[in-house]
Design a protein around this motif. Structure first.
Motif, PDB file in Angstrom:
ATOM      1  N   LEU A 130      -7.153  -2.170   6.486  1.00  0.00           N
ATOM      2  CA  LEU A 130      -6.436  -2.174   5.217  1.00  0.00           C
ATOM      3  C   LEU A 130      -7.269  -2.932   4.198  1.00  0.00           C
ATOM      4  CD1 LEU A 130      -2.659  -3.117   5.629  1.00  0.00           C
ATOM      5  CD2 LEU A 130      -3.569  -1.077   4.537  1.00  0.00           C
ATOM      6  N   PHE A 131      -7.317  -2.424   2.993  1.00  0.00           N
ATOM      7  CA  PHE A 131      -7.847  -3.205   1.891  1.00  0.00           C
ATOM      8  C   PHE A 131      -6.687  -3.987   1.287  1.00  0.00           C
ATOM      9  CE2 PHE A 131     -11.171   0.132   1.978  1.00  0.00           C
ATOM     10  CZ  PHE A 131     -12.258  -0.707   2.169  1.00  0.00           C
ATOM     11  N   LEU A 132      -6.795  -5.297   1.360  1.00  0.00           N
ATOM     12  CA  LEU A 132      -5.733  -6.190   0.892  1.00  0.00           C
ATOM     13  C   LEU A 132      -6.268  -6.925  -0.331  1.00  0.00           C
ATOM     14  CD1 LEU A 132      -2.981  -7.743   2.218  1.00  0.00           C
ATOM     15  CD2 LEU A 132      -4.647  -9.561   2.307  1.00  0.00           C
ATOM     16  N   THR A 133      -5.668  -6.671  -1.476  1.00  0.00           N
ATOM     17  CA  THR A 133      -6.217  -7.238  -2.696  1.00  0.00           C
ATOM     18  C   THR A 133      -5.177  -7.987  -3.510  1.00  0.00           C
ATOM     19  OG1 THR A 133      -7.287  -6.703  -4.812  1.00  0.00           O
ATOM     20  CG2 THR A 133      -5.900  -4.999  -3.852  1.00  0.00           C
ATOM     21  N   ASN A 134      -5.596  -9.094  -4.089  1.00  0.00           N
ATOM     22  CA  ASN A 134      -4.739  -9.831  -5.013  1.00  0.00           C
ATOM     23  C   ASN A 134      -4.685  -9.169  -6.382  1.00  0.00           C
ATOM     24  OD1 ASN A 134      -3.639 -11.846  -3.462  1.00  0.00           O
ATOM     25  ND2 ASN A 134      -5.040 -13.462  -4.114  1.00  0.00           N
ATOM     26  N   ASN A 135      -5.397  -8.085  -6.551  1.00  0.00           N
ATOM     27  CA  ASN A 135      -5.333  -7.295  -7.785  1.00  0.00           C
ATOM     28  C   ASN A 135      -3.919  -6.712  -7.908  1.00  0.00           C
ATOM     29  OD1 ASN A 135      -5.438  -5.106  -9.655  1.00  0.00           O
ATOM     30  ND2 ASN A 135      -7.629  -4.858  -9.293  1.00  0.00           N
ATOM     31  N   ALA A 136      -3.255  -7.042  -9.003  1.00  0.00           N
ATOM     32  CA  ALA A 136      -1.905  -6.517  -9.231  1.00  0.00           C
ATOM     33  C   ALA A 136      -1.877  -5.549 -10.400  1.00  0.00           C
ATOM     34  CB  ALA A 136      -0.931  -7.666  -9.486  1.00  0.00           C
ATOM     35  N   GLU A 137      -3.045  -5.243 -10.938  1.00  0.00           N
ATOM     36  CA  GLU A 137      -3.118  -4.372 -12.107  1.00  0.00           C
ATOM     37  C   GLU A 137      -3.102  -2.897 -11.726  1.00  0.00           C
ATOM     38  OE1 GLU A 137      -6.163  -6.238 -15.096  1.00  0.00           O
ATOM     39  OE2 GLU A 137      -6.802  -6.661 -13.045  1.00  0.00           O
TER      40      GLU A 137
ATOM     41  N   GLU B 299      -2.724   4.949   1.774  1.00  0.00           N
ATOM     42  CA  GLU B 299      -2.203   4.125   2.864  1.00  0.00           C
ATOM     43  C   GLU B 299      -3.189   3.066   3.317  1.00  0.00           C
ATOM     44  OE1 GLU B 299       0.905   4.072   4.264  1.00  0.00           O
ATOM     45  OE2 GLU B 299       1.316   5.297   2.493  1.00  0.00           O
ATOM     46  N   ASN B 300      -4.422   3.145   2.870  1.00  0.00           N
ATOM     47  CA  ASN B 300      -5.444   2.165   3.237  1.00  0.00           C
ATOM     48  C   ASN B 300      -5.421   0.920   2.347  1.00  0.00           C
ATOM     49  OD1 ASN B 300      -7.477   4.975   3.866  1.00  0.00           O
ATOM     50  ND2 ASN B 300      -6.781   3.567   5.456  1.00  0.00           N
ATOM     51  N   PHE B 301      -4.432   0.821   1.438  1.00  0.00           N
ATOM     52  CA  PHE B 301      -4.412  -0.284   0.480  1.00  0.00           C
ATOM     53  C   PHE B 301      -3.066  -0.997   0.468  1.00  0.00           C
ATOM     54  CE2 PHE B 301      -7.267   3.007  -1.054  1.00  0.00           C
ATOM     55  CZ  PHE B 301      -8.420   2.303  -1.374  1.00  0.00           C
ATOM     56  N   ILE B 302      -3.113  -2.303   0.257  1.00  0.00           N
ATOM     57  CA  ILE B 302      -1.914  -3.071  -0.055  1.00  0.00           C
ATOM     58  C   ILE B 302      -2.310  -4.085  -1.126  1.00  0.00           C
ATOM     59  CG2 ILE B 302      -2.285  -4.692   1.869  1.00  0.00           C
ATOM     60  CD1 ILE B 302       0.791  -4.958   2.027  1.00  0.00           C
TER      61      ILE B 302
ATOM     62  N   MET C 272      -0.243 -11.693   4.329  1.00  0.00           N
ATOM     63  CA  MET C 272      -0.984 -11.382   5.553  1.00  0.00           C
ATOM     64  C   MET C 272      -0.058 -10.746   6.604  1.00  0.00           C
ATOM     65  SD  MET C 272      -3.980 -12.427   4.722  1.00  0.00           S
ATOM     66  CE  MET C 272      -4.854 -13.621   3.719  1.00  0.00           C
ATOM     67  N   THR C 273       1.165 -11.261   6.668  1.00  0.00           N
ATOM     68  CA  THR C 273       2.138 -10.705   7.614  1.00  0.00           C
ATOM     69  C   THR C 273       2.487  -9.270   7.251  1.00  0.00           C
ATOM     70  OG1 THR C 273       3.079 -12.897   8.028  1.00  0.00           O
ATOM     71  CG2 THR C 273       4.455 -10.996   8.572  1.00  0.00           C
ATOM     72  N   LEU C 274       2.677  -9.007   5.964  1.00  0.00           N
ATOM     73  CA  LEU C 274       2.949  -7.637   5.525  1.00  0.00           C
ATOM     74  C   LEU C 274       1.805  -6.702   5.899  1.00  0.00           C
ATOM     75  CD1 LEU C 274       4.421  -8.364   1.968  1.00  0.00           C
ATOM     76  CD2 LEU C 274       5.686  -7.555   3.973  1.00  0.00           C
ATOM     77  N   ALA C 275       0.570  -7.194   5.788  1.00  0.00           N
ATOM     78  CA  ALA C 275      -0.598  -6.366   6.109  1.00  0.00           C
ATOM     79  C   ALA C 275      -0.679  -6.055   7.596  1.00  0.00           C
ATOM     80  CB  ALA C 275      -1.864  -7.066   5.643  1.00  0.00           C
ATOM     81  N   THR C 276      -0.510  -7.071   8.457  1.00  0.00           N
ATOM     82  CA  THR C 276      -0.589  -6.813   9.900  1.00  0.00           C
ATOM     83  C   THR C 276       0.576  -5.942  10.352  1.00  0.00           C
ATOM     84  OG1 THR C 276       0.496  -8.958  10.304  1.00  0.00           O
ATOM     85  CG2 THR C 276      -1.904  -8.881  10.453  1.00  0.00           C
TER      86      THR C 276
ATOM     87  N   LEU D  20      -0.266  -2.408   9.588  1.00  0.00           N
ATOM     88  CA  LEU D  20      -1.246  -1.880  10.533  1.00  0.00           C
ATOM     89  C   LEU D  20      -0.678  -1.750  11.944  1.00  0.00           C
ATOM     90  CD1 LEU D  20      -4.565  -3.736   9.586  1.00  0.00           C
ATOM     91  CD2 LEU D  20      -4.111  -1.276   9.419  1.00  0.00           C
ATOM     92  N   GLY D  21       0.465  -2.386  12.198  1.00  0.00           N
ATOM     93  CA  GLY D  21       1.049  -2.353  13.532  1.00  0.00           C
ATOM     94  C   GLY D  21       0.252  -3.164  14.535  1.00  0.00           C
ATOM     95  N   THR D  22      -0.316  -4.268  14.068  1.00  0.00           N
ATOM     96  CA  THR D  22      -1.149  -5.094  14.942  1.00  0.00           C
ATOM     97  C   THR D  22      -0.692  -6.537  14.902  1.00  0.00           C
ATOM     98  OG1 THR D  22      -3.446  -5.596  15.537  1.00  0.00           O
ATOM     99  CG2 THR D  22      -2.881  -5.714  13.205  1.00  0.00           C
TER     100      THR D  22
END
Length: 256
Positions: A38-45, A66-69, A186-190, A193-195
């Motif tokens: 997953l690409f996890l970014t603090n970008n909110a724009e 689906e590869n981004f949050i 981080m919890t939302l990201a894992t 991903l189901g990991t």
């Protein structure tokens, strides 16, 4: 077992509109090895669609939304869990407003439940004044992320944290920040991903968000020196990443 990869974008995959050397090869390695990522970014724009199209314009293909949050997505999910059908005054871009609309929030400048703040290139004194008065009147103060600067081509530019600092100074109140380094994101990201965090690695360029957030969530961490952190800056922190690379082009996901 191949670890799941959670990877920052700004300063890791690109700086502004400039691709970082090795980024294309890194993404292709993720795809060719079927590494969950997953690409996890603090970008909110920007929305996940915006980000996918941006990467395609830079020559990185094969990704889906689906590869981004994003921090905007995480903020919207958090606020929806706190209160259904609330109102918010937003300082930020279309990506944040879009995510709030999706979870049923209304945007308002009249006694909103929340003042939600992200990076904004159009931030002005009138917005600052409104935000301060709304928070003084009881609106909850929310920040999408704490980043003070963002790496762009040619240097750095002010980010969400600078706007949050101005509002905090005027109100005497600190925002609740949803994005990295908050372990919630981080919890939302894992979860997406189901990991489990034990089987994930966080790759980023910031010691104070990416690395500490990944560490506190129980992940392995990898710092890249292509963004805002130098070896000298890294040495000042009381914790260290598990790996250090010059850029993501040096990273073999199967070896993490």
């Amino acid at each position: 077992m191949i670890k799941s990869v959670i990877c920052d974008m700004d300063g890791v995959i690109y700086r502004g509109k400039q691709l970082i050397p090795g980024a294309t090869d890194f993404v292709q390695r993720l795809l060719s090895t079927n590494t969950p990522f997953l690409f996890l970014t603090n970008n909110a724009e920007q929305t996940p669609l915006d980000l996918r199209l941006k990467l395609e314009s830079l020559g990185i293909h094969g990704l889906t939304e689906e590869n981004f949050i994003t921090a905007a997505m995480a903020t919207a999910m958090f606020l929806k869990a706190q209160k259904e059908s609330a109102t918010a005054y937003v300082i930020g871009g279309g990506g944040l407003m879009s995510e709030l609309y999706k979870v049923g929030f209304s945007l308002s400048e009249s006694n909103p439940d929340y003042v939600v703040v992200a990076k904004s290139t159009s931030f002005n004194f009138d917005q600052l004044k409104k935000a301060v008065r709304m928070i003084d009147a009881g609106a909850k103060f929310i920040g999408t992320n704490p980043d003070m600067i963002d790496p762009v081509e040619g240097g750095n530019e002010p980010a969400a944290g600078t706007i949050l600092a101005a509002i905090a100074a005027a109100t005497g109140k600190k925002p609740y920040i949803v994005g990295k380094p908050n372990a919630l994101m981080m919890t939302l990201a894992t979860r997406k991903l189901g990991t489990h965090p034990d089987n994930a690695v966080m790759i980023g360029d910031r010691m104070d968000t990416d690395i500490v957030g990944g560490m506190e969530a129980g992940m392995k961490t990898a710092l890249v020196l292509s963004g805002v952190t130098t070896p000298e800056i890294m040495a000042h922190f009381p914790y260290k990443p598990d790996y250090v690379f010059n850029n993501v082009g040096e990273i073999d996901p199967q070896a993490l």
